[in-house]
Design a protein around this motif. Structure first.
Motif, PDB file in Angstrom:
ATOM      1  N   ILE A 134       0.907  -1.157   0.129  1.00 49.53           N
ATOM      2  CA  ILE A 134       0.104  -0.072  -0.145  1.00 49.53           C
ATOM      3  C   ILE A 134       1.093   1.391  -0.089  1.00 49.53           C
ATOM      4  CG2 ILE A 134      -0.410   0.397   2.516  1.00 49.53           C
ATOM      5  CD1 ILE A 134      -3.084  -0.117   0.045  1.00 49.53           C
ATOM      6  N   PRO A 142       2.057  11.563  14.947  1.00 47.16           N
ATOM      7  CA  PRO A 142       1.713  10.095  14.537  1.00 47.16           C
ATOM      8  C   PRO A 142       0.333   9.787  14.396  1.00 47.16           C
ATOM      9  CG  PRO A 142       2.124  10.459  16.961  1.00 47.16           C
ATOM     10  CD  PRO A 142       2.765  11.647  16.332  1.00 47.16           C
ATOM     11  N   GLU A 143      -0.564  10.503  15.054  1.00 52.57           N
ATOM     12  CA  GLU A 143      -2.112  10.113  14.792  1.00 52.57           C
ATOM     13  C   GLU A 143      -2.399  10.334  13.240  1.00 52.57           C
ATOM     14  OE1 GLU A 143      -2.597  11.577  18.447  1.00 52.57           O
ATOM     15  OE2 GLU A 143      -2.687   9.284  18.275  1.00 52.57           O
ATOM     16  N   GLU A 177      -0.225  10.590  10.538  1.00 54.00           N
ATOM     17  CA  GLU A 177       0.705  10.340   9.520  1.00 54.00           C
ATOM     18  C   GLU A 177       0.373   9.507   8.377  1.00 54.00           C
ATOM     19  OE1 GLU A 177       2.478   7.288  10.608  1.00 54.00           O
ATOM     20  OE2 GLU A 177       3.234   6.950   8.582  1.00 54.00           O
ATOM     21  N   LEU A 178      -0.391   8.542   8.827  1.00 60.98           N
ATOM     22  CA  LEU A 178      -0.885   7.695   7.812  1.00 60.98           C
ATOM     23  C   LEU A 178      -2.163   8.315   6.956  1.00 60.98           C
ATOM     24  CD1 LEU A 178      -0.102   4.669   6.681  1.00 60.98           C
ATOM     25  CD2 LEU A 178      -1.750   3.712   8.223  1.00 60.98           C
ATOM     26  N   PRO A 179      -3.183   8.746   7.600  1.00 56.97           N
ATOM     27  CA  PRO A 179      -4.253   9.453   6.658  1.00 56.97           C
ATOM     28  C   PRO A 179      -3.685  10.502   5.746  1.00 56.97           C
ATOM     29  CG  PRO A 179      -4.683   9.266   9.076  1.00 56.97           C
ATOM     30  CD  PRO A 179      -3.431   8.893   8.923  1.00 56.97           C
ATOM     31  N   PHE A 223      -2.237   9.194   2.664  1.00 56.83           N
ATOM     32  CA  PHE A 223      -3.302   8.974   1.573  1.00 56.83           C
ATOM     33  C   PHE A 223      -3.875  10.149   1.140  1.00 56.83           C
ATOM     34  CE2 PHE A 223      -3.019   4.805   3.834  1.00 56.83           C
ATOM     35  CZ  PHE A 223      -2.481   3.971   2.623  1.00 56.83           C
ATOM     36  N   LEU A 224      -3.916  11.039   1.696  1.00 57.64           N
ATOM     37  CA  LEU A 224      -4.366  12.356   1.329  1.00 57.64           C
ATOM     38  C   LEU A 224      -3.852  12.969   0.416  1.00 57.64           C
ATOM     39  CD1 LEU A 224      -7.272  13.289   2.481  1.00 57.64           C
ATOM     40  CD2 LEU A 224      -5.860  15.071   3.739  1.00 57.64           C
ATOM     41  N   ALA A 267      -1.874  11.280  -1.647  1.00 57.26           N
ATOM     42  CA  ALA A 267      -2.042  10.569  -2.747  1.00 57.26           C
ATOM     43  C   ALA A 267      -3.158  10.957  -3.623  1.00 57.26           C
ATOM     44  CB  ALA A 267      -2.354   9.234  -2.557  1.00 57.26           C
TER      45      ALA A 267
END
Lengths: 326, 290
Positions: free
Chosen positions: B229, B265-266, B268-270, B273-274, B276
């Motif tokens: 991913i 850290p909260e 970082e992942l969203p 993707f955002l 992207a």
């Protein structure tokens, strides 16, 4: 002569009404789960079959419906009534699919799929990371709701599921199937199909292509979210996994398993998939292998799906008969 | 200051894995137009191969066995890629998009369980190479040499791929296909063979990345999901089939991750993707696509 669809579907509905007397509770719960997936797959297929857009992120919209129920239970326990929960889930799906759709319909083909996937992963990541708000990867437990004033407190989930909820579910299922049938056969549905077949021509005859795709996405999201909300009661627990792309892949699989070129195909596929996955899990630890192998065989040998395969078989028999009598 | 050096080095370290994994994904997408969802499984195959070799034979000389493991991972994952392409992907080129995506999804499920059949459901630990290499001092902090080694390995591999792509005939043919498939066919390029080759190469690179990660993480089932991913985000950022895009995309994602896990850290992942999504909406060909 009337089309078979006008008596086959009511017939199935009547059969479903008597099902709790015919099959054990355990089977009934599986079928319920399959039906909720069926509503979702039907919504998904509005995009795939009728609009020509393959979404690889529908799991997120399913999660919106399911999480709407979960969040309501967590933050507004007073309003935890099914006649409030379902509209709230629909509203949440409406908002999210309007946003997702607005972004996604900017592209078609693989870019549409990738964009839907990326958006669904945004939601997935939010659901996982915002632990305090959403329960993180532990998810949220779904309590039994109050249905039309009747409380089911203290009742076991399987009793609730094989009783009142079952009839509620199949009524919603029948209504949503009817609505979807009306949608795809309406002028709007025809317009979508014309867009799928030839975008340029559709634009030329005055259809606002992007706008219509957006509407289709929203409708699709509503059905998917409804499926998610109904599923959450059956499952009793929601976790972020349903927003992840793996589940979105399973949605595509269900739809193609049943046969996406036929109206009822996705529903059949969803129920079959539920059974197949459960039996594969119970007989072997290599259930992914079983699912994966069936998927590969399906795509290679029977791309029109189970229902599509049967339809072709019947057409073939019919033709053979006609040729025989002539 | 020292902290920042470490964050940036960590970012480079993440980026190295992303670069190796996304390179293969990008080549396959560019040459064949197929988004290979089973790409993460190649990563997993590489990780398990290397971890098994280091764990089983690396008792006395873990470093030598680690290098053997790297090569074996490269080879095994490459072969899996070749087999995958010739067996089930090949009939799919003329099919519609939904079938192409679905067949690689099926391949992903198949390979995940094949790994379970071959290596069992247990984790494989191979942290020896990491401890053998030791640490260097950055200010008051210790920094493992192994991370630098990974960065170096991916740089060397990237350089190798760049040479192949720009100087050899095969590379030029691959680029020609990704630019214009029909034209390349008309010029007499044997597309079928190059498709297989691209799949094998992509698989091998992902396998190498998988092997490189095992000194720091045990080889577990589902180890390939996250890299897939992430590589996917990189490809979206950098643009399809572009080596430069994969490099810069990996750097952006790697550094964002490394700095993100420290400061936010909260989200970082969203956030990744955002990014992207934003790139897809406004510049779908990627930052460095054509």
């Amino acid at each position: 002569m009337m089309k078979p669809i006008y008596f086959v579907y009511p017939g199935i509905f009547v059969l479903l009404l008597f099902l709790p007397r015919l099959v054990p509770t355990y089977q009934l719960m599986l079928i319920e789960s399959g039906i909720t997936f069926g509503i979702m797959a039907m919504g998904f297929n509005l995009l795939l079959r009728y609009t020509g857009l393959l979404s690889f992120g529908h799991g997120a919209l399913f999660a919106v419906g399911a999480y709407a129920v979960g969040m309501m239970g967590r933050y507004f326990p007073d309003l935890y009534r099914i006649e409030i929960l379902i509209p709230v889930a629909l509203l949440a799906s409406l908002i999210v699919s309007a946003i997702f759709g607005f972004i996604c319909v900017r592209h078609t083909r693989i870019f549409f799929s990738i964009l839907a996937l990326a958006l669904s992963m945004v939601l997935y990541a939010v659901l996982v990371k915002l632990y305090d708000l959403t329960g993180g990867s532990d998810g949220i437990h779904i309590d039994l709701p109050i249905m039309f004033g009747k409380s089911f407190e203290g009742m076991k989930r399987f009793e609730f599921l094989s009783g009142a909820y079952y009839y509620f579910l199949i009524c919603i299922f029948a209504v949503s199937t009817g609505i979807m049938f009306a949608i795809v056969n309406s002028p709007f549905g025809r317009a979508l199909q014309s867009i799928r077949d030839n975008e340029v021509r559709a634009e030329m005859i005055g259809i606002r292509v992007r706008r219509y795709r957006w509407y289709a996405f929203i409708l699709s999201g509503l059905f998917t979210g409804l499926g998610g909300a109904l599923w959450s009661f059956v499952n009793g627990h929601v976790t972020p996994e349903i927003a992840e792309w793996i589940f979105s892949g399973e949605i595509v699989y269900m739809t193609l398993l049943g046969g996406f070129m036929i109206f009822g195909g996705p529903i059949i596929g969803a129920i079959l998939f539920t059974y197949m996955k459960l039996y594969a899990v119970s007989i072997t630890q290599y259930w992914m292998f079983v699912i994966g192998a069936t998927l590969v065989i399906l795509v290679l040998l029977l791309p029109e799906g189970i229902a599509g395969g049967f339809a072709r078989l019947f057409a073939w028999i019919k033709r053979g008969k006609a040729a025989g009598t002539a | 200051m020292e902290n920042w050096i470490i964050y940036i080095l960590n970012g480079l370290y993440f980026a190295s894995f992303l670069f190796l994994t996304s390179l293969g994904l990008s080549i396959i997408l560019g040459v064949m137009g197929i988004l290979n969802l089973a790409h993460g499984s190649m990563f997993a195959v590489g990780a398990f191969t290397a971890a098994w070799i280091v764990g089983a034979f690396g008792g006395e000389s873990p470093m030598i066995m680690f290098f053997v493991g790297l090569l074996a991972a490269l080879g095994v994952a490459g072969v899996v890629g070749l087999v995958l392409e010739t067996s089930i992907i090949r009939p799919m080129y003329r099919q519609a998009l939904e079938y192409q995506l679905l067949i690689t999804f099926g391949a992903l499920l198949l390979i995940e369980d094949l790994i379970k059949m071959v290596w069992g459901g247990t984790a494989y630990y191979a942290s020896k190479p990491f401890t053998v290499m030791g640490n260097m001092a950055i200010g008051d902090n210790q920094y493992p040499y192994y991370f630098l080694f990974v960065i170096l390995m991916s740089l060397v591999t990237g350089l190798g791929i760049w040479l192949v792509m720009s100087k050899t005939q095969v590379g030029i043919m691959l680029r020609a296909i990704s630019m214009d498939r029909e034209m390349a066919k008309a010029m007499g390029i044997r597309i079928g063979r190059l498709n297989t080759l691209a799949f094998g190469l992509g698989g091998a690179l992902a396998g190498l990345a998988g092997a490189l990660i095992i000194p720091t993480t045990p080889a577990l089932l589902g180890i390939g999901m996250d890299p897939l991913i992430m590589a996917f985000i990189v490809v979206v950022l950098g643009g399809l089939g572009s080596l430069k895009g994969a490099l810069i995309g990996s750097l952006i994602v790697g550094e964002t991750r490394s700095i993100g896990v420290v400061f936010f850290p909260e989200i970082e992942l969203p956030l990744l993707f955002l990014i992207a999504v934003i790139i897809l909406v406004f510049k779908p060909e990627g930052l460095f696509g054509k």
